[in-house]
Design a protein around this motif. Structure first.
Motif, PDB file in Angstrom:
ATOM      1  N   TYR A 209       0.807  -1.219   0.000  1.00 59.88           N
ATOM      2  CA  TYR A 209       0.000   0.000   0.000  1.00 59.88           C
ATOM      3  C   TYR A 209       0.844   1.275   0.000  1.00 59.88           C
ATOM      4  CZ  TYR A 209      -3.877  -3.138   0.981  1.00 59.88           C
ATOM      5  OH  TYR A 209      -4.811  -4.143   0.893  1.00 59.88           O
ATOM      6  N   ASP A 210       2.124   1.141   0.264  1.00 61.50           N
ATOM      7  CA  ASP A 210       3.001   2.312   0.253  1.00 61.50           C
ATOM      8  C   ASP A 210       3.712   2.494  -1.089  1.00 61.50           C
ATOM      9  OD1 ASP A 210       2.423   2.912   2.941  1.00 61.50           O
ATOM     10  OD2 ASP A 210       3.882   1.407   3.619  1.00 61.50           O
ATOM     11  N   ASP A 211       3.457   1.596  -2.022  1.00 52.13           N
ATOM     12  CA  ASP A 211       4.085   1.668  -3.345  1.00 52.13           C
ATOM     13  C   ASP A 211       3.540   2.900  -4.082  1.00 52.13           C
ATOM     14  OD1 ASP A 211       5.108   1.302  -5.869  1.00 52.13           O
ATOM     15  OD2 ASP A 211       4.759  -0.865  -5.886  1.00 52.13           O
ATOM     16  N   GLU A 212       4.412   3.843  -4.426  1.00 52.76           N
ATOM     17  CA  GLU A 212       3.966   5.107  -5.002  1.00 52.76           C
ATOM     18  C   GLU A 212       3.827   5.079  -6.514  1.00 52.76           C
ATOM     19  OE1 GLU A 212       6.555   8.161  -3.623  1.00 52.76           O
ATOM     20  OE2 GLU A 212       5.878   8.009  -1.540  1.00 52.76           O
ATOM     21  N   ILE A 213       4.091   3.927  -7.145  1.00 44.98           N
ATOM     22  CA  ILE A 213       4.032   3.868  -8.605  1.00 44.98           C
ATOM     23  C   ILE A 213       2.635   4.174  -9.126  1.00 44.98           C
ATOM     24  CG2 ILE A 213       3.548   1.379  -8.729  1.00 44.98           C
ATOM     25  CD1 ILE A 213       5.364   1.302 -11.226  1.00 44.98           C
ATOM     26  N   TYR A 214       1.611   3.890  -8.318  1.00 42.65           N
ATOM     27  CA  TYR A 214       0.254   4.152  -8.799  1.00 42.65           C
ATOM     28  C   TYR A 214      -0.003   5.658  -8.889  1.00 42.65           C
ATOM     29  CZ  TYR A 214      -1.687   5.171  -4.110  1.00 42.65           C
ATOM     30  OH  TYR A 214      -1.996   5.719  -2.897  1.00 42.65           O
ATOM     31  N   GLU A 215       0.734   6.458  -8.095  1.00 48.91           N
ATOM     32  CA  GLU A 215       0.583   7.914  -8.178  1.00 48.91           C
ATOM     33  C   GLU A 215       1.511   8.520  -9.222  1.00 48.91           C
ATOM     34  OE1 GLU A 215       1.330   9.089  -4.142  1.00 48.91           O
ATOM     35  OE2 GLU A 215      -0.819   9.230  -3.697  1.00 48.91           O
ATOM     36  N   THR A 216       2.723   7.970  -9.352  1.00 52.93           N
ATOM     37  CA  THR A 216       3.720   8.558 -10.240  1.00 52.93           C
ATOM     38  C   THR A 216       3.585   8.102 -11.692  1.00 52.93           C
ATOM     39  OG1 THR A 216       5.282   6.799  -9.690  1.00 52.93           O
ATOM     40  CG2 THR A 216       5.391   8.822  -8.375  1.00 52.93           C
ATOM     41  N   LEU A 217       3.081   6.894 -11.922  1.00 54.54           N
ATOM     42  CA  LEU A 217       2.990   6.359 -13.286  1.00 54.54           C
ATOM     43  C   LEU A 217       1.554   6.036 -13.691  1.00 54.54           C
ATOM     44  CD1 LEU A 217       4.443   5.385 -15.846  1.00 54.54           C
ATOM     45  CD2 LEU A 217       4.667   3.132 -14.760  1.00 54.54           C
ATOM     46  N   PHE A 218       0.846   5.259 -12.881  1.00 52.52           N
ATOM     47  CA  PHE A 218      -0.483   4.780 -13.283  1.00 52.52           C
ATOM     48  C   PHE A 218      -1.491   5.921 -13.380  1.00 52.52           C
ATOM     49  CE2 PHE A 218       0.493   0.507 -10.960  1.00 52.52           C
ATOM     50  CZ  PHE A 218       1.490   0.246 -11.884  1.00 52.52           C
ATOM     51  N   ASP A 219      -1.477   6.810 -12.391  1.00 49.49           N
ATOM     52  CA  ASP A 219      -2.455   7.901 -12.357  1.00 49.49           C
ATOM     53  C   ASP A 219      -2.284   8.860 -13.542  1.00 49.49           C
ATOM     54  OD1 ASP A 219      -4.435   9.674 -11.495  1.00 49.49           O
ATOM     55  OD2 ASP A 219      -3.030  10.814 -10.293  1.00 49.49           O
ATOM     56  N   PRO A 220      -1.084   9.386 -13.833  1.00 49.66           N
ATOM     57  CA  PRO A 220      -0.943  10.319 -14.966  1.00 49.66           C
ATOM     58  C   PRO A 220      -1.318   9.706 -16.317  1.00 49.66           C
ATOM     59  CG  PRO A 220       1.000  10.393 -13.555  1.00 49.66           C
ATOM     60  CD  PRO A 220       0.187   9.231 -13.098  1.00 49.66           C
ATOM     61  N   LYS A 221      -1.134   8.386 -16.443  1.00 49.76           N
ATOM     62  CA  LYS A 221      -1.434   7.733 -17.727  1.00 49.76           C
ATOM     63  C   LYS A 221      -2.910   7.354 -17.850  1.00 49.76           C
ATOM     64  CE  LYS A 221       2.870   7.829 -19.122  1.00 49.76           C
ATOM     65  NZ  LYS A 221       3.686   6.659 -19.460  1.00 49.76           N
ATOM     66  N   GLY A 222      -3.707   7.589 -16.795  1.00 43.40           N
ATOM     67  CA  GLY A 222      -5.147   7.368 -16.879  1.00 43.40           C
ATOM     68  C   GLY A 222      -5.603   5.951 -16.636  1.00 43.40           C
ATOM     69  N   TYR A 223      -4.749   5.096 -16.054  1.00 43.78           N
ATOM     70  CA  TYR A 223      -5.060   3.671 -15.923  1.00 43.78           C
ATOM     71  C   TYR A 223      -5.927   3.329 -14.716  1.00 43.78           C
ATOM     72  CZ  TYR A 223      -1.986   2.054 -19.680  1.00 43.78           C
ATOM     73  OH  TYR A 223      -1.430   1.792 -20.908  1.00 43.78           O
ATOM     74  N   LEU A 224      -6.044   4.245 -13.753  1.00 40.69           N
ATOM     75  CA  LEU A 224      -6.711   3.906 -12.498  1.00 40.69           C
ATOM     76  C   LEU A 224      -8.225   4.072 -12.577  1.00 40.69           C
ATOM     77  CD1 LEU A 224      -4.277   5.486  -9.895  1.00 40.69           C
ATOM     78  CD2 LEU A 224      -4.298   3.166 -10.833  1.00 40.69           C
ATOM     79  N   ALA A 225      -8.935   3.144 -11.962  1.00 42.02           N
ATOM     80  CA  ALA A 225     -10.398   3.176 -11.968  1.00 42.02           C
ATOM     81  C   ALA A 225     -10.949   4.311 -11.116  1.00 42.02           C
ATOM     82  CB  ALA A 225     -10.946   1.841 -11.476  1.00 42.02           C
ATOM     83  N   SER A 226     -10.135   4.865 -10.226  1.00 43.00           N
ATOM     84  CA  SER A 226     -10.603   5.945  -9.349  1.00 43.00           C
ATOM     85  C   SER A 226     -10.247   7.336  -9.875  1.00 43.00           C
ATOM     86  CB  SER A 226     -10.016   5.781  -7.946  1.00 43.00           C
ATOM     87  OG  SER A 226      -8.602   5.837  -7.990  1.00 43.00           O
ATOM     88  N   THR A 227      -9.392   7.415 -10.907  1.00 42.02           N
ATOM     89  CA  THR A 227      -8.984   8.735 -11.409  1.00 42.02           C
ATOM     90  C   THR A 227      -8.815   8.780 -12.922  1.00 42.02           C
ATOM     91  OG1 THR A 227      -6.619   8.200 -11.170  1.00 42.02           O
ATOM     92  CG2 THR A 227      -7.700   9.289  -9.295  1.00 42.02           C
ATOM     93  N   GLY A 228      -8.852   7.649 -13.593  1.00 44.34           N
ATOM     94  CA  GLY A 228      -8.445   7.589 -14.994  1.00 44.34           C
ATOM     95  C   GLY A 228      -9.575   7.755 -15.985  1.00 44.34           C
ATOM     96  N   SER A 229      -9.194   7.705 -17.267  1.00 49.10           N
ATOM     97  CA  SER A 229     -10.176   7.764 -18.354  1.00 49.10           C
ATOM     98  C   SER A 229      -9.589   7.118 -19.592  1.00 49.10           C
ATOM     99  CB  SER A 229     -10.574   9.214 -18.665  1.00 49.10           C
ATOM    100  OG  SER A 229      -9.526   9.893 -19.338  1.00 49.10           O
ATOM    101  N   ILE A 230     -10.470   6.691 -20.481  1.00 45.48           N
ATOM    102  CA  ILE A 230     -10.050   6.121 -21.756  1.00 45.48           C
ATOM    103  C   ILE A 230      -9.285   7.153 -22.584  1.00 45.48           C
ATOM    104  CG2 ILE A 230     -10.964   5.315 -23.981  1.00 45.48           C
ATOM    105  CD1 ILE A 230     -10.897   3.181 -21.820  1.00 45.48           C
ATOM    106  N   MET A 231      -9.657   8.437 -22.464  1.00 47.27           N
ATOM    107  CA  MET A 231      -8.965   9.473 -23.234  1.00 47.27           C
ATOM    108  C   MET A 231      -7.513   9.593 -22.801  1.00 47.27           C
ATOM    109  SD  MET A 231      -9.219  11.521 -25.709  1.00 47.27           S
ATOM    110  CE  MET A 231      -7.980  12.602 -26.422  1.00 47.27           C
ATOM    111  N   LYS A 232      -7.275   9.580 -21.481  1.00 46.21           N
ATOM    112  CA  LYS A 232      -5.895   9.655 -21.000  1.00 46.21           C
ATOM    113  C   LYS A 232      -5.095   8.437 -21.459  1.00 46.21           C
ATOM    114  CE  LYS A 232      -6.177  12.540 -16.834  1.00 46.21           C
ATOM    115  NZ  LYS A 232      -5.927  12.568 -15.376  1.00 46.21           N
ATOM    116  N   MET A 233      -5.706   7.271 -21.420  1.00 47.05           N
ATOM    117  CA  MET A 233      -5.023   6.061 -21.864  1.00 47.05           C
ATOM    118  C   MET A 233      -4.709   6.139 -23.359  1.00 47.05           C
ATOM    119  SD  MET A 233      -6.959   2.967 -19.849  1.00 47.05           S
ATOM    120  CE  MET A 233      -5.894   1.726 -20.592  1.00 47.05           C
TER     121      MET A 233
END
Length: 990
Positions: free
Chosen positions: A749-773
């Motif tokens: 749960y402390d792994d920050e890759i979801y904030e530094t990589l996954f979130d900006p690329k739009g992959y997360l179900a809580s913040t992402g979008s198909i457009m960002k992907m």
């Protein structure tokens, strides 16, 4: 990164997200009266065992295990359940419907003895349909907000080592989100009953089951589809510059079909289309700010595909357009619904009872009234093809088609000969476009040759930046005169001068040079001569004459080509020249005067008309043949594929939500017979089948909903705007992080890759979008844009004063306003603020401002007649009303109804009500007062999305009702920037 892990993650998130609208009447469940959340057991053992047995049955049947297969049947001793500890019943005087509400749920493990213990999934969840911000305009009840849920601290599973500690955590979480203890919770228009509901955690998820099933099919498939792999490409770092105006001619011949004929596509639409046509990328992202012609571009892409495939003569293109947004689906259907083409014998359809180029793929529940006036195709019969695919239609249609053919060609032809002639004409248009590229490139070579001659007063040889053939011919004649003068000079030169020059006597050489310079004065040969011998001079003169004649031929060839094809303009050499032509056309309201534009409204549109009629003829041939096939109505793979291809000949574009598409693009495959001899079928997906997937309003589509659909297609064009309305995320941050860990995408749960990589690329179900992907998967990037993908820039919807706000707020000045500044004919200033001295209150967790709503309604009634007189339509159709809060929407609706406004036809609600729509006048109720604390909702995280959408819906007027004390002109927030663009009623902030 392992794509399989991502697919499992999105599948899990989709299931979790759909628990945010649990309809218990559709689920296997039981109730517990007077429930005590602190109890660690459920005493109704019989009902618990019924639930466990049902879960056991579902598990085995999903794995294809039959009930009498004792050896493979999996038995369950315990299951994961969801518990709603209370329900809310609407009080009679507030009742809008009779459904009970279950806003809050938590997980628990339970065994056959009814004992409860701590589950792995510890985060409780709150039904998203009752949380602010709201996209569903029918929502009346608000329980809490997404922000409050996401503010809760993470708790580690291992810290909750007893069931009581787990329940204490659940109760604490509830109090922070709902501002009440569970035992004390109340709201003004509902009664709370302590009757719990227990359901299976893996609930039946209705419409989204098709997407979940599609994920399962992808995961079972040996090889992932190519488009899907290209889309899930998180490490893609390619960033190629899109085609520039200087490069348009290299792709011009690829643009061979155009649906519209009244207006050509804009400069940035052309850049997007030509970059797409010139690219081998599987995923192509288009950033479409408001009012920049996204739908027109999609029409051009579809039209081009129709013509391309007609030239090839094989199968038609099957095109699928998807969105989750109802307005976006409606927009696509409407834009393809009419077969309006240029007047003449090619106009419209050559088939009876058929119109438009798209077919809607609706849910089974859509009734005939809802589908009236549009083409549709249901899963089980009905719709356009159900009506026409019969022998009677074939007979009528053949006669109708051949009459149209005879009218156009002037001779009586059969279907095969008509098809050959239509295809031949389309190919001629293609050759014309290829020749145009060759002719223009040759002309440019001639222009380059001319510049190498370094002629004095070079500009006099150009007219409107194009070489003059007449001036070139005069130049050739002048060189011929010089040639004759050189010959005459040497013929009359004395024998002694010739001899002395041969001997190299300098005085004789100097005299010859001086005399020849006088003869060649003002000639392009002057100052270029190095050798004054007769042969050298004549060779140089002859070579220059040949060069000028070559330039003249290349110039006249281009002029002749334009004349043959009724063209007047030339391809602009650069962006500045293109814009000069574009603005000249707009200012003078003249016909297209640019080479590319002229082709759009002439031969490209004709190619589209011809191709439509080519495919109509092919459809009749195929239908006549297929009706004799005994498998005509079957659902095997070859039959289903043949059916789609046949239908695509008539309407190449099929429009669907993401939830319905997987159901349509599948087939039946026989597996085995059960012990009773009954056939058991599988339902595989048509992977890699759709030729082109179009995703509209993709900035509103969450990854878990949209990603799986990419497995069905070969290529995708994804259109959206991450600076307009964001998705309604149904997954909280806490659940999202848990799913990432369970899917092994993060270590802990402390792994920050979801904030530094996954979130900006739009992959997360809580913040992402198909457009960002899609932006991430795209290989193209505009130098001026932070995001990848090409951008549409020309804005035509709003007056400049209105869109200038959005330009400053969200687009860094990249939008090019083309409607112009407002004139004196407007009823109100284009950006206008009416001060209301008031404050808001929070009622049932949603903010409202009754006095502000009263002032808005009073203003609307006062100006109703003026508005209806100007726009010649009802005020409900001319005006849209937007507010950030569901509570204020409800107050406004009530007041409007009381004053005779028909709210059923008026666009009224949060910004989601008008996403993708427009109105001449938009009224915006800000709600806040100067006594309110904290960041205003539309300034949250300094995101431009909400106000960007709200303002850009207004064609003529954006009128704000607000306590102006909340507007700070010195702030760089969205509302602060807005404050500087408004004109104020009382000049309080002017």
């Amino acid at each position: 990164m392992d794509n399989e892990k991502w697919l499992k993650y999105w599948r899990k998130c989709l299931i979790d997200s759909l628990k945010n609208d649990i309809k218990i009447t559709e689920q296997k469940h039981f109730e517990i009266k007077n429930f005590d959340i602190n109890n660690s057991s459920i005493y109704d053992i019989e009902r618990i065992n019924e639930l466990i047995n049902y879960e056991e049955y579902l598990l085995n049947t999903r794995n294809g295990v039959l009930k009498d297969d004792i050896d493979n049947w999996i038995k369950l001793d315990n299951i994961l359940v969801l518990i709603a500890p209370f329900k809310l019943i609407q009080i009679e005087q507030y009742r809008a419907n009779n459904r009970n509400k279950f806003p809050f749920w938590y997980y628990a493990n339970v065994n056959r003895q009814g004992v409860l213990w701590v589950p792995e999934e510890i985060a409780p969840f709150y039904q998203r349909k009752y949380l602010e911000p709201q996209a569903d305009e029918s929502t009346e009840f608000i329980f809490s907000s997404v922000d409050k849920i996401n503010q809760q601290n993470n708790v580690k599973r291992e810290d909750l080592d007893t069931y009581q500690r787990y329940i204490d955590y659940i109760k604490t979480n509830f109090k922070k989100v709902a501002d009440y203890n569970i035992s004390d919770y109340r709201c003004y228009n509902h009664k709370k009953l302590n009757d719990a509901v227990v359901i299976l955690s893996d609930i039946q998820i209705g419409a989204a089951q098709s997407i979940v099933d599609l994920y399962d099919k992808i995961l079972k498939n040996k090889e992932q589809p190519e488009l899907l792999k290209a889309f899930i490409n998180i490490e893609n770092n390619r960033a190629i510059k899109p085609l520039q105006v200087e490069e348009f001619t290299s792709a011009n011949h690829l643009h061979i079909g155009q649906m519209g004929y009244e207006f050509p596509i804009s400069i940035s639409q052309r850049k997007s289309l030509y970059t797409l046509l010139n690219s081998d990328d599987n995923v192509f992202a288009i950033n479409g700010p408001p009012g920049t012609g996204k739908t027109t571009l999609l029409q051009s892409i579809v039209a081009n595909k129709i013509v391309e495939t007609a030239i090839e003569g094989g199968n038609p293109a099957v095109i699928l357009a998807c969105s989750t947004n109802n307005q976006a689906v409606t927009n696509i259907i409407e834009s393809f619904s009419k077969s309006n083409t240029k007047d003449g014998p090619l106009r419209g359809r050559w088939l009876p009872d058929v119109d438009g180029y798209a077919t809607y793929l609706p849910a089974s529940g859509k009734n005939e009234d809802q589908l009236r006036g549009i083409n549709y195709k249901k899963l089980v019969g009905g719709g356009l093809f159900g009506d026409i695919e019969n022998e009677e239609f074939v007979g009528r249609a053949l006669d109708f088609y051949l009459v149209k053919s005879e009218t156009y060609f002037g001779e009586n032809l059969n279907i095969p000969d008509t098809l050959l002639k239509l295809q031949s004409e389309i190919k001629e248009i293609k050759y014309t476009l290829i020749h145009s590229k060759e002719k223009w490139e040759n002309y440019l070579k001639g222009e380059s040759l001319f510049k190498s001659l370094k002629v004095d007063e070079e500009q006099k040889f150009f007219s409107d930046n194009f070489l003059s053939a007449d001036q070139l011919r005069d130049l050739a004649r002048s060189l011929q005169k010089s040639e004759h003068a050189i010959l005459s000079y040497f013929n009359s030169e004395s024998i002694f001068r010739k001899l002395f020059c041969i001997l190299g006597i300098k005085s004789s050489l100097r005299s010859r040079q001086n005399e020849l310079n006088i003869i060649l004065r003002d000639s392009i040969l002057e100052n270029r001569i190095k050798d004054y011998s007769k042969n050298s001079l004549l060779e140089q003169c002859n070579a220059t004459i040949k060069t000028v004649r070559k330039i003249t031929k290349l110039t006249t060839d281009w002029e002749s080509f334009k004349e043959r094809n009724d063209l007047t303009g030339n391809p602009p050499r650069n962006k500045e020249e293109y814009w000069d032509l574009e603005m000249l056309k707009i200012r003078n309201k003249v016909a297209p005067n640019c080479f590319y534009d002229e082709l759009d409204v002439s031969i490209r549109h004709k190619a589209f008309q011809l191709a439509i009629h080519y495919w109509e003829g092919r459809y009749l041939q195929r239908l006549e043949s297929d009706l004799r096939d005994p498998n005509f109505t079957k659902k095997g793979k070859s039959t289903v594929i043949s059916r789609w291809q046949r239908h695509a000949m008539l309407t190449p574009c099929f429009v669907s939500t993401f939830y319905m598409a997987p159901k349509f693009f599948s087939y039946y495959k026989f597996l085995q017979k059960d012990n009773n001899g009954k056939a058991v079928f599988d339902n595989p997906a048509l992977f890699n089948f759709v030729d082109l997937l179009l995703v509209d309003e993709s900035g509103q589509v969450t990854p878990e909903v949209g990603t799986a659909i990419f497995s069905l297609a070969k290529k995708a064009v994804v259109v959206g705007d991450v600076k307009q309305i964001e998705p309604v995320w149904n997954i909280s941050n806490k659940i999202d992080v848990g799913n990432l860990k369970n899917s092994q995408l993060i270590v802990d749960y402390d792994d920050e890759i979801y904030e530094t990589l996954f979130d900006p690329k739009g992959y997360l179900a809580s913040t992402g979008s198909i457009m960002k992907m899609a932006q991430n998967a795209s290989s193209f990037k505009e130098p001026e844009l932070e995001e990848k993908g090409v951008i549409l820039q020309e804005h035509r919807r709003c007056y400049n004063e209105i869109i200038n706000y959005c330009n400053e707020l969200a687009y860094n000045g990249l939008l090019i306003p083309l409607k112009g500044r407002s004139g004196n004919d407007l009823l109100f200033p284009p950006m206008y603020c009416i001060h209301v001295e008031s404050n808001s209150v929070t009622n049932n967790t949603s903010r409202q401002n009754y006095q502000e709503a009263e002032e808005l309604v009073k203003w609307l009634l006062l100006n109703r007649n003026r508005i209806e007189g100007k726009y010649e339509m009802k005020v409900e159709e001319a005006v849209g009303v937007i507010t950030p809060f569901t509570g204020q929407k409800n107050v406004l609706r009530s007041l409007l109804k009381q004053n005779g406004i028909n709210t059923s036809i008026m666009k009224l609600g949060t910004v989601h009500a008008l996403q993708g729509a427009e109105r001449p006048i938009i009224l915006f109720s800000m709600v806040y007062g100067d006594g309110d604390s904290g960041t205003m909702f539309f300034d949250r995280d300094n995101k431009p999305n909400m106000l960007n959408v709200a303002v850009s819906r207004a064609k003529d007027n954006f009128i704000v009702f607000a306590n102006t004390k909340i507007l700070d002109k010195s702030s760089k927030s969205p509302s602060g920037i807005l404050a500087n663009h408004l004109k104020y009623e009382d000049n309080s902030l002017s």
